[in-house]
Design an enzyme around this catalytic site. Structure first.
Site, PDB file in Angstrom:
ATOM      1  N   ASP A 247      46.435  42.619  40.426  1.00  0.00           N
ATOM      2  CA  ASP A 247      46.704  41.998  41.720  1.00  0.00           C
ATOM      3  C   ASP A 247      45.483  42.275  42.595  1.00  0.00           C
ATOM      4  O   ASP A 247      44.658  43.150  42.295  1.00  0.00           O
ATOM      5  CB  ASP A 247      47.997  42.524  42.354  1.00  0.00           C
ATOM      6  CG  ASP A 247      48.524  41.549  43.413  1.00  0.00           C
ATOM      7  OD1 ASP A 247      47.745  40.697  43.896  1.00  0.00           O
ATOM      8  OD2 ASP A 247      49.711  41.653  43.778  1.00  0.00           O
TER       9      ASP A 247
HETATM   10  C1  BGC Z   1      49.614  38.984  46.052  1.00  0.00           C
HETATM   11  C2  BGC Z   1      49.526  38.107  44.821  1.00  0.00           C
HETATM   12  C3  BGC Z   1      48.547  36.992  45.075  1.00  0.00           C
HETATM   13  C4  BGC Z   1      47.205  37.596  45.438  1.00  0.00           C
HETATM   14  C5  BGC Z   1      46.121  36.579  45.698  1.00  0.00           C
HETATM   15  C6  BGC Z   1      48.254  39.435  46.537  1.00  0.00           C
HETATM   16  O1  BGC Z   1      48.358  40.026  47.778  1.00  0.00           O
HETATM   17  O2  BGC Z   1      50.419  40.107  45.779  1.00  0.00           O
HETATM   18  O3  BGC Z   1      50.800  37.599  44.517  1.00  0.00           O
HETATM   19  O4  BGC Z   1      48.456  36.167  43.961  1.00  0.00           O
HETATM   20  O5  BGC Z   1      47.365  38.368  46.618  1.00  0.00           O
HETATM   21  O6  BGC Z   1      46.338  35.931  46.899  1.00  0.00           O
END
Ligand code: BGC
Length: 829
Positions: A247
């Site tokens: 993530d």
């Molecule tokens: C989220 C993800 C997301 C990523 C990119 C993170 O903060 O948890 O679900 O895909 O950001 O935006």
């Protein structure tokens, strides 16, 4: 010699003859191409594959060999790159109980992903709803592992069938936003296996090319460096052959992450860039592991067809009529009718309807955070009702204000210096309005949300500025408030006087400026705005001064035939990094509903939210529709259900507790009392209906529940034991389902399995089969569902494996987890 190497030699000689490298030949098997490409890369080049590039949303390719980067976009409910179709929230997808429809929607999302030149969609989000306050519950598929697994399969088939790489997220036990980047989730093996893993296992079986590791720790180790999760479970036990992506910013180490299973660090290479190269050189990380990681990424690049295709953005398919139809069918199919006393719905004989609540006048597309899609257009429930039934008097009163709702000044109240409708926008390719504008145009007003997109030709997505000028002609005299929505800085002048100076970097903010307005007068407006980086928004709106909203709404309700209250939450109450603290509706909406119901006996409540809410007024109102967040077609779908053009058929993918203290996680959320950065899943496998069935306070509404304008009858259950051995059971279940009402509709038939005398405590029952059956009035269908070993097995911690034991089982069939009229027993041997 391993098979691959033999293949490789064969193919290499073949390819040599054709003088084309194996990896470039689309006719050769993916594995051969992967090995060939890998063999041509230097160590430095291999490391280059393992982290994101400067854009923040792409991997790095290899220019020398012509291997493309993977261009990503956020999902999971639409493409977050410029404008795209906003589909209903994940929880609404689950409420359809219709994996095929989910697959169609996911396919449309994949087509739009390609249309904006991206290769990978960051979804589906499949974390189990452990408790009803979680800020991101709206993104995922509910509390039940079987339902989650079925919806996940449908989703993945839709996305990856189009050659778009899906990233199933967030692995694992990422069930709250509170302290999301540091919380240590403590869960036992059986709980993980029975509740939190089945969706991910199904995703691996369905061939997901990527899995995103979560922010949290699990049993002491960050998910992104958790050997148990990534190496042992995902890769070894389940045989996952795709890549694990972190993530965003969830990587915390170089060596531990590399050794324990992370393949691609996002958004940049803080740990998997130079530091990883050094770790390989110092032999802390073996090069064979680097090869494995690159192989996994290359497998997705070749397997998905990305290598062999040309990226050709073709925005014309965005929100095509076909895509909007799917979004609309999905929104309609997800609506859950919770109560309908005296057939109050669909609305029939009302000539005047009081439409109340801020959510009638603002489209609630979804919850907050990275899943927010910039829709191609929106309509509010009020507009949709007025358009669908122009003969009815739809009178609106807000009743209760909601946090950060924004109403832009409409075009009709603007003129430019030259007297045209709208405002003049001068766009500068620098953050300080320097030099001559790159672009000048007349905008219909100021209401922009540039999600990963640029305002226009010649302007970048960051470091730009805009000056809007025009004349504002107020509709009414009195004290109003000008609202400026900005991310980042803004300055506002009214009649050449500076009235707002907020010229600094900031997240989405609404600044308020009071104005004594007089009709007939015009006000000279100059709004300056700059965007530094990240998300970009600018808006100029008006708000009536606050005061008597509640009384106005009650008075309007009292003189109308019917009152429809649009209540609920919005992306400012639940979203990323935003858990709720209570089940209650915010902003006095409970009081609004209660007061309206006191004066109007035909009160109908529509709730838009991604999570259950408490309903202290339930007994006083005639009907309740739970609408989730329906995406950009949500309002139309709602109007169709309220007016009876669509018969509701959604079912609850989560149990609704009466109050928060009834939830199994109560007392164990958001963190342990004795150790704040830890949360212990003490309820174990008893999540959702598994808890309510066992311990019980009755839920307000049970899992699987949802009414229809029609009625259905279940009859004639028969069970055929094709194989009764506990080792490989196979059971076919048949029953008749009849539409006993007068309208065409669909019922979700649900099949639950219980073990009578289990060797360990098991849930009272578990969902193991379902199907959504459309039926005309009077029509009967013989429905069949099949059960295999997974329907009878539990996770046996002695054997560290799933185990189905000989013994007696009960099967129950019906329309919800608490309405199961058909029952049969069977014996496995
Ligand atoms: C989220 C993800 C997301 C990523 C990119 C993170 O903060 O948890 O679900 O895909 O950001 O935006």
């Amino acid at each position: 010699m391993r098979l691959f190497s033999i293949l490789l030699v064969l193919f290499s000689s073949n390819a040599l003859a054709a003088s084309e490298p194996v990896y470039k030949n689309p006719r050769l098997p993916v594995e051969a191409r992967v090995e060939d490409a890998l063999s041509r890369l230097t160590l430095e080049e291999k490391i280059g594959f393992l982290s994101g590039d400067e854009s923040g949303f792409a991997s790095r390719g290899n220019a020398r060999l012509g291997i493309p980067s993977i261009q990503m976009t956020d999902g999971p409910v639409g493409v977050r790159m410029g404008q795209a179709t906003a589909f209903p929230a994940g929880i609404a997808m689950a409420a359809t109980f219709d994996p095929l429809l989910v697959s169609e929607a996911a396919r449309a999302m994949a087509v739009e992903t390609r249309a904006v030149g991206r290769d990978m969609l960051l979804g589906p989000c499949i974390n189990i709803v452990r408790q009803p306050l979680g800020g991101r519950n709206f993104e995922s598929f509910g509390e039940d592992p079987f339902l989650t697994a079925q919806i996940t399969r449908g989703y993945l088939q839709g996305v990856q069938g189009q050659g778009v790489i899906a990233s199933t997220k967030h692995f694992a036990l990422n069930n709250q936003e509170h302290k999301r980047t540091e919380i240590d989730v403590i869960a036992d093996e059986r709980t993980m296996e029975e509740i939190y893993f089945p969706g991910f296992h199904a995703a691996v079986e369905a061939g997901t090319w990527s899995v995103m590791s979560s922010y949290n720790k699990l049993n002491g180790a960050y998910a992104s460096e958790n050997a148990y999760l990534l190496n042992d479970t995902l890769k070894k036990r389940w045989g996952f052959r795709g890549f694990v992506i972190s993530d965003w910013g969830a990587t915390h180490s170089t060596v531990a992450s590399a050794l324990n299973g992370l393949d691609l660090e996002m958004p940049s290479g803080a740990y998997f860039g130079e530091k990883l190269l050094a770790a390989v050189r110092s032999r802390e990380v073996p090069e064979r592991l680097i090869n494995d990681k690159v192989r996994r990424i290359l497998r997705a690049i070749f397997g998905s067809g990305l290598f062999d295709s040309v990226r050709r953005p073709h925005p014309s398919v965005i929100s095509s009529p076909a895509h909007l139809t799917i979004a609309s069918r999905m929104a309609a199919s997800s609506l859950v009718l919770l109560k309908n006393e005296d057939h109050a719905l669909p609305l029939r004989n009302s000539r005047s309807v009081a439409v109340l609540g801020a959510s009638a006048r603002h489209a609630r597309l979804g919850g907050g955070g990275s899943s927010v899609v910039n829709p191609t257009w929106v309509t509010t429930p009020l507009e949709a009702l007025r358009r669908s039934a122009p003969g009815v008097q739809w009178n609106f009163a807000e009743g209760a204000r909601m946090r950060r709702d924004f109403d832009s000044i409409p075009t009709s109240l603007w003129t430019t210096e030259r007297g045209r409708a709208g405002v003049t926008g001068e766009y500068f390719n620098n953050p300080n309005l320097g030099g001559t504008p790159t672009l000048t145009r007349v905008d219909p007003g100021v209401d922009f949300d540039w999600v990963w997109n640029t305002p226009g030709p010649g302007i970048g997505g960051a470091n730009f500025s805009v000056r809007w000028t025009g004349y504002f002609h107020p509709e009414n005299s009195g004290n109003i408030i000008l609202t400026v929505r900005h991310d980042d800085g803004a300055r506002l002048w009214v009649n050449d006087q500076l009235v707002l100076d907020a010229w600094q970097d900031q997240e989405e903010t609404i600044s308020r400026v009071p104005l004594k307005a007089e009709t007939g007068k015009s006000y000279k407006i100059r709004l300056e705005y700059y965007q530094h980086g990240g998300s970009a928004m600018a808006g100029l709106g008006i708000e009536e001064a606050r005061g008597a909203e509640l009384e106005e709404a009650v008075a309007l309700a009292a003189k109308s035939d019917t009152a429809v209250i649009f209540a609920g939450l919005s992306r400012f109450y639940e979203g990323e990094e935003l858990d709720r603290t209570t089940l209650s509706l915010p902003e006095g909406q409970d009081e609004l509903i209660g007061r309206v119901a006191d004066v109007n006996p035909n009160t109908i409540v529509v709730i838009q939210a991604g999570n259950p809410v408490s309903m202290p007024w339930l007994a006083k109102v005639k009907a309740v529709v739970f609408a989730w967040y329906g995406g950009q077609e949500g309002s139309r779908a709602l109007a169709d259900v309220l007016l009876g053009k669509v018969n509701p058929s959604g079912k609850l993918p989560v149990s609704f507790p009466v109050e928060w203290r009834d939830s199994p996680a109560f007392g164990h959320f958001p963190e342990d009392q004795d150790q704040p950065d830890r949360v212990t899943y003490s309820e174990g496998i008893f999540v959702g209906y598994r808890h309510f069935d066992r311990a019980g306070p009755a839920p307000l509404f049970p899992f699987g529940y949802g009414l229809s304008y029609s009625s259905f009858a279940f009859k004639n259950l028969s069970v055929r034991l094709v194989d009764k051995s506990a080792k490989h059971p196979r059971v076919e279940v048949f029953f008749d389902l009849t539409n006993t009402g007068t309208r065409t509709g669909a019922e979700v038939a649900q099949l639950y399995v219980s073990e009578l005398s289990p060797s360990v405590e098991r849930p009272v029952k578990e969902l193991k089969g379902f199907t959504k059956v459309p039926l005309r009035p009077g029509e009967t269908r013989r429905v069949s569902l099949t059960l295999d070993r997974s329907a009878f097995a539990f996770y046996d911690t002695n054997q560290h494996a799933w185990n189905a034991k000989p013994g007696a089982f009960t099967l129950r069939v019906g329309s919800s987890s608490r309405d199961l009229p058909l029952e049969a027993s069977l014996q496995l041997e």
